[in-house]
Design a protein around this motif. Structure first.
Motif, PDB file in Angstrom:
ATOM      1  N   SER A 246      83.724  66.909 -11.743  1.00 41.16           N
ATOM      2  CA  SER A 246      84.187  65.829 -12.605  1.00 41.16           C
ATOM      3  C   SER A 246      83.563  64.501 -12.202  1.00 41.16           C
ATOM      4  CB  SER A 246      85.711  65.740 -12.547  1.00 41.16           C
ATOM      5  OG  SER A 246      86.173  64.702 -13.381  1.00 41.16           O
ATOM      6  N   PHE A 247      83.522  64.209 -10.908  1.00 39.17           N
ATOM      7  CA  PHE A 247      82.943  62.962 -10.423  1.00 39.17           C
ATOM      8  C   PHE A 247      81.482  62.872 -10.849  1.00 39.17           C
ATOM      9  CE2 PHE A 247      81.186  59.868  -7.557  1.00 39.17           C
ATOM     10  CZ  PHE A 247      82.223  59.008  -7.252  1.00 39.17           C
ATOM     11  N   ALA A 248      80.736  63.956 -10.668  1.00 40.64           N
ATOM     12  CA  ALA A 248      79.313  63.968 -11.030  1.00 40.64           C
ATOM     13  C   ALA A 248      79.128  63.723 -12.524  1.00 40.64           C
ATOM     14  CB  ALA A 248      78.678  65.290 -10.619  1.00 40.64           C
ATOM     15  N   ALA A 249      79.992  64.304 -13.350  1.00 39.42           N
ATOM     16  CA  ALA A 249      79.862  64.156 -14.800  1.00 39.42           C
ATOM     17  C   ALA A 249      80.290  62.770 -15.279  1.00 39.42           C
ATOM     18  CB  ALA A 249      80.683  65.230 -15.510  1.00 39.42           C
ATOM     19  N   ALA A 250      81.386  62.256 -14.718  1.00 35.46           N
ATOM     20  CA  ALA A 250      81.953  60.993 -15.200  1.00 35.46           C
ATOM     21  C   ALA A 250      81.288  59.765 -14.584  1.00 35.46           C
ATOM     22  CB  ALA A 250      83.451  60.954 -14.927  1.00 35.46           C
ATOM     23  N   LEU A 251      80.768  59.922 -13.375  1.00 31.61           N
ATOM     24  CA  LEU A 251      80.264  58.757 -12.637  1.00 31.61           C
ATOM     25  C   LEU A 251      78.868  59.013 -12.067  1.00 31.61           C
ATOM     26  CD1 LEU A 251      83.646  58.154 -10.814  1.00 31.61           C
ATOM     27  CD2 LEU A 251      82.690  56.718 -12.629  1.00 31.61           C
ATOM     28  N   PRO A 252      77.905  59.323 -12.915  1.00 28.79           N
ATOM     29  CA  PRO A 252      76.582  59.708 -12.403  1.00 28.79           C
ATOM     30  C   PRO A 252      75.858  58.600 -11.649  1.00 28.79           C
ATOM     31  CG  PRO A 252      76.497  59.387 -14.771  1.00 28.79           C
ATOM     32  CD  PRO A 252      77.946  59.318 -14.375  1.00 28.79           C
ATOM     33  N   THR A 253      76.217  57.345 -11.865  1.00 30.11           N
ATOM     34  CA  THR A 253      75.529  56.248 -11.183  1.00 30.11           C
ATOM     35  C   THR A 253      76.200  55.833  -9.879  1.00 30.11           C
ATOM     36  OG1 THR A 253      76.769  54.542 -12.386  1.00 30.11           O
ATOM     37  CG2 THR A 253      74.703  55.344 -13.393  1.00 30.11           C
ATOM     38  N   VAL A 254      77.380  56.385  -9.600  1.00 38.38           N
ATOM     39  CA  VAL A 254      78.107  56.016  -8.381  1.00 38.38           C
ATOM     40  C   VAL A 254      77.658  56.927  -7.238  1.00 38.38           C
ATOM     41  CG1 VAL A 254      80.382  55.820  -7.304  1.00 38.38           C
ATOM     42  CG2 VAL A 254      80.073  55.159  -9.701  1.00 38.38           C
ATOM     43  N   VAL A 255      77.243  56.314  -6.150  1.00 33.74           N
ATOM     44  CA  VAL A 255      76.771  57.066  -4.990  1.00 33.74           C
ATOM     45  C   VAL A 255      77.977  57.456  -4.130  1.00 33.74           C
ATOM     46  CG1 VAL A 255      75.335  56.990  -2.927  1.00 33.74           C
ATOM     47  CG2 VAL A 255      74.579  55.856  -5.027  1.00 33.74           C
ATOM     48  N   ARG A 256      78.136  58.759  -3.917  1.00 27.19           N
ATOM     49  CA  ARG A 256      79.230  59.237  -3.064  1.00 27.19           C
ATOM     50  C   ARG A 256      78.826  59.100  -1.598  1.00 27.19           C
ATOM     51  NH1 ARG A 256      80.461  64.368  -2.759  1.00 27.19           N
ATOM     52  NH2 ARG A 256      78.647  65.179  -3.829  1.00 27.19           N
ATOM     53  N   PRO A 257      79.715  58.546  -0.764  1.00 23.22           N
ATOM     54  CA  PRO A 257      79.391  58.403   0.652  1.00 23.22           C
ATOM     55  C   PRO A 257      79.662  59.670   1.470  1.00 23.22           C
ATOM     56  CG  PRO A 257      81.499  57.415   0.215  1.00 23.22           C
ATOM     57  CD  PRO A 257      80.958  57.885  -1.118  1.00 23.22           C
ATOM     58  N   ARG A 258      80.264  60.671   0.852  1.00 22.95           N
ATOM     59  CA  ARG A 258      80.648  61.901   1.556  1.00 22.95           C
ATOM     60  C   ARG A 258      79.924  63.106   0.970  1.00 22.95           C
ATOM     61  NH1 ARG A 258      82.818  59.509   5.694  1.00 22.95           N
ATOM     62  NH2 ARG A 258      84.495  58.100   5.146  1.00 22.95           N
ATOM     63  N   SER A 259      79.574  64.035   1.840  1.00 27.53           N
ATOM     64  CA  SER A 259      78.932  65.275   1.397  1.00 27.53           C
ATOM     65  C   SER A 259      79.956  66.162   0.698  1.00 27.53           C
ATOM     66  CB  SER A 259      78.349  66.020   2.596  1.00 27.53           C
ATOM     67  OG  SER A 259      79.413  66.554   3.382  1.00 27.53           O
ATOM     68  N   ASP A 260      79.462  67.173  -0.007  1.00 27.98           N
ATOM     69  CA  ASP A 260      80.361  68.125  -0.658  1.00 27.98           C
ATOM     70  C   ASP A 260      81.286  68.768   0.365  1.00 27.98           C
ATOM     71  OD1 ASP A 260      78.904  67.484  -2.926  1.00 27.98           O
ATOM     72  OD2 ASP A 260      78.183  69.531  -3.276  1.00 27.98           O
ATOM     73  N   ASP A 261      80.763  69.144   1.523  1.00 28.94           N
ATOM     74  CA  ASP A 261      81.590  69.776   2.554  1.00 28.94           C
ATOM     75  C   ASP A 261      82.652  68.819   3.079  1.00 28.94           C
ATOM     76  OD1 ASP A 261      80.315  72.218   2.314  1.00 28.94           O
ATOM     77  OD2 ASP A 261      78.969  71.868   4.023  1.00 28.94           O
ATOM     78  N   GLU A 262      82.312  67.537   3.216  1.00 29.96           N
ATOM     79  CA  GLU A 262      83.309  66.559   3.666  1.00 29.96           C
ATOM     80  C   GLU A 262      84.408  66.380   2.621  1.00 29.96           C
ATOM     81  OE1 GLU A 262      80.849  63.546   6.576  1.00 29.96           O
ATOM     82  OE2 GLU A 262      80.415  63.464   4.416  1.00 29.96           O
ATOM     83  N   VAL A 263      84.037  66.392   1.347  1.00 33.91           N
ATOM     84  CA  VAL A 263      85.031  66.298   0.273  1.00 33.91           C
ATOM     85  C   VAL A 263      85.958  67.510   0.325  1.00 33.91           C
ATOM     86  CG1 VAL A 263      85.350  66.371  -2.243  1.00 33.91           C
ATOM     87  CG2 VAL A 263      83.627  64.840  -1.239  1.00 33.91           C
ATOM     88  N   ARG A 264      85.388  68.692   0.497  1.00 33.68           N
ATOM     89  CA  ARG A 264      86.215  69.910   0.569  1.00 33.68           C
ATOM     90  C   ARG A 264      87.173  69.859   1.769  1.00 33.68           C
ATOM     91  NH1 ARG A 264      80.997  72.221  -1.035  1.00 33.68           N
ATOM     92  NH2 ARG A 264      81.195  72.784  -3.231  1.00 33.68           N
ATOM     93  N   ALA A 265      86.694  69.393   2.904  1.00 31.09           N
ATOM     94  CA  ALA A 265      87.558  69.281   4.095  1.00 31.09           C
ATOM     95  C   ALA A 265      88.675  68.266   3.854  1.00 31.09           C
ATOM     96  CB  ALA A 265      86.728  68.895   5.315  1.00 31.09           C
ATOM     97  N   TYR A 266      88.361  67.161   3.183  1.00 27.68           N
ATOM     98  CA  TYR A 266      89.356  66.136   2.881  1.00 27.68           C
ATOM     99  C   TYR A 266      90.457  66.699   1.981  1.00 27.68           C
ATOM    100  CZ  TYR A 266      91.300  61.715   1.166  1.00 27.68           C
ATOM    101  OH  TYR A 266      92.143  60.691   0.827  1.00 27.68           O
ATOM    102  N   PHE A 267      90.080  67.444   0.968  1.00 28.43           N
ATOM    103  CA  PHE A 267      91.086  68.067   0.099  1.00 28.43           C
ATOM    104  C   PHE A 267      91.923  69.078   0.879  1.00 28.43           C
ATOM    105  CE2 PHE A 267      89.164  65.979  -3.392  1.00 28.43           C
ATOM    106  CZ  PHE A 267      90.085  66.005  -4.416  1.00 28.43           C
ATOM    107  N   ARG A 268      91.284  69.872   1.725  1.00 30.55           N
ATOM    108  CA  ARG A 268      91.983  70.904   2.501  1.00 30.55           C
ATOM    109  C   ARG A 268      92.925  70.289   3.538  1.00 30.55           C
ATOM    110  NH1 ARG A 268      87.787  72.997   5.366  1.00 30.55           N
ATOM    111  NH2 ARG A 268      88.378  71.580   7.043  1.00 30.55           N
ATOM    112  N   ASP A 269      92.467  69.245   4.232  1.00 32.80           N
ATOM    113  CA  ASP A 269      93.209  68.714   5.378  1.00 32.80           C
ATOM    114  C   ASP A 269      94.093  67.515   5.065  1.00 32.80           C
ATOM    115  OD1 ASP A 269      91.823  70.653   6.824  1.00 32.80           O
ATOM    116  OD2 ASP A 269      90.287  69.228   7.514  1.00 32.80           O
ATOM    117  N   VAL A 270      93.813  66.798   3.983  1.00 30.90           N
ATOM    118  CA  VAL A 270      94.543  65.566   3.691  1.00 30.90           C
ATOM    119  C   VAL A 270      95.203  65.597   2.310  1.00 30.90           C
ATOM    120  CG1 VAL A 270      94.362  63.049   3.454  1.00 30.90           C
ATOM    121  CG2 VAL A 270      93.029  64.240   5.216  1.00 30.90           C
ATOM    122  N   VAL A 271      94.395  65.743   1.269  1.00 31.43           N
ATOM    123  CA  VAL A 271      94.913  65.567  -0.092  1.00 31.43           C
ATOM    124  C   VAL A 271      96.035  66.550  -0.408  1.00 31.43           C
ATOM    125  CG1 VAL A 271      94.351  65.621  -2.555  1.00 31.43           C
ATOM    126  CG2 VAL A 271      92.766  64.548  -0.944  1.00 31.43           C
TER     127      VAL A 271
END
Length: 156
Positions: free
Chosen positions: A27-52
Motif C-alpha cells: 500500500s505504501f509503495a502504491a500510494a506514496l511512490p515519491t516518499v523514501v522509506r527509511p526502513r528496509s522491508d525486513d525492518e518493517v516486518r520486524a516492527y509489525f511483529r514486535d511492536v505494532v
C-alpha cells in the motif's frame, strides 16, 4: 452479496503480523511512490511483529483468507490506515473510519504526508480538519506532513 460483505474487520492476532506488514509495504509503495522509506522491508516486518501488532490496537480487514486492510489505533492517534491497492475505493476505508470513531468516540488525530492528496480528501470527507503542517524534520521520512484532528459532533 457485495464485495464489501465478504470482508471481515477483526482485531489482528500475532499470526497476522507478517501479512499486515506485507500489506503495508504494498500500500505504501502504491500510494506514496515519491516518499523514501527509511526502513528496509525486513525492518518493517520486524516492527509489525514486535511492536505494532502486540503493543497497539491493530485491526485487519480479511477477505478470502487474505489481509486486505489495516488500521492501527495508538491512544487517540490513528497511526496507520492502509488498504491493499485493489481494495481502494470499495468502501473499506469508510468501514475502518466508522470503527475508529466507534473505538475513540472522544476524538482522533493522525498525521499524513502533504503529498498524499487522496488521503487528505478521504479524511476531510470524514470530518477531519487539518490543524498543523510541518516541513517533515520530525518524521523518519523527512517528508512534509500534516496533522488532522476529528472531534465528535463534527461532520463525518
Amino acid at each position: 452479496m457485495s464485495a464489501e460483505d465478504t470482508v471481515a474487520l477483526r482485531r489482528a492476532a500475532t499470526t497476522d503480523a507478517a501479512a499486515a506488514a506485507d500489506l503495508w509495504l504494498r500500500s505504501f509503495a502504491a500510494a506514496l511512490p515519491t516518499v523514501v522509506r527509511p526502513r528496509s522491508d525486513d525492518e518493517v516486518r520486524a516492527y509489525f511483529r514486535d511492536v505494532v501488532v502486540p503493543l497497539h490496537e491493530t485491526w485487519v480487514a480479511e477477505a478470502a483468507g487474505a489481509v486486505v486492510g489495516l488500521m492501527v489505533l495508538d491512544g487517540e492517534q490513528l497511526s496507520q490506515l492502509y488498504l491493499d491497492p485493489v481494495w481502494r475505493g470499495r468502501g473499506l476505508g469508510d468501514r475502518f473510519m466508522a470503527l475508529a470513531k466507534e473505538r475513540r468516540p472522544g476524538g482522533l488525530a493522525l498525521w499524513t504526508f502533504q503529498v498524499n492528496k487522496p488521503a487528505h480528501r478521504f479524511y476531510e470527507r470524514h470530518g477531519f480538519s487539518a490543524v498543523e503542517y510541518t516541513d517533515g524534520r520530525d518524521n523518519e521520512e523527512q517528508e512534509p506532513d500534516v496533522r488532522y484532528v476529528w472531534q465528535p459532533g463534527t461532520r463525518g
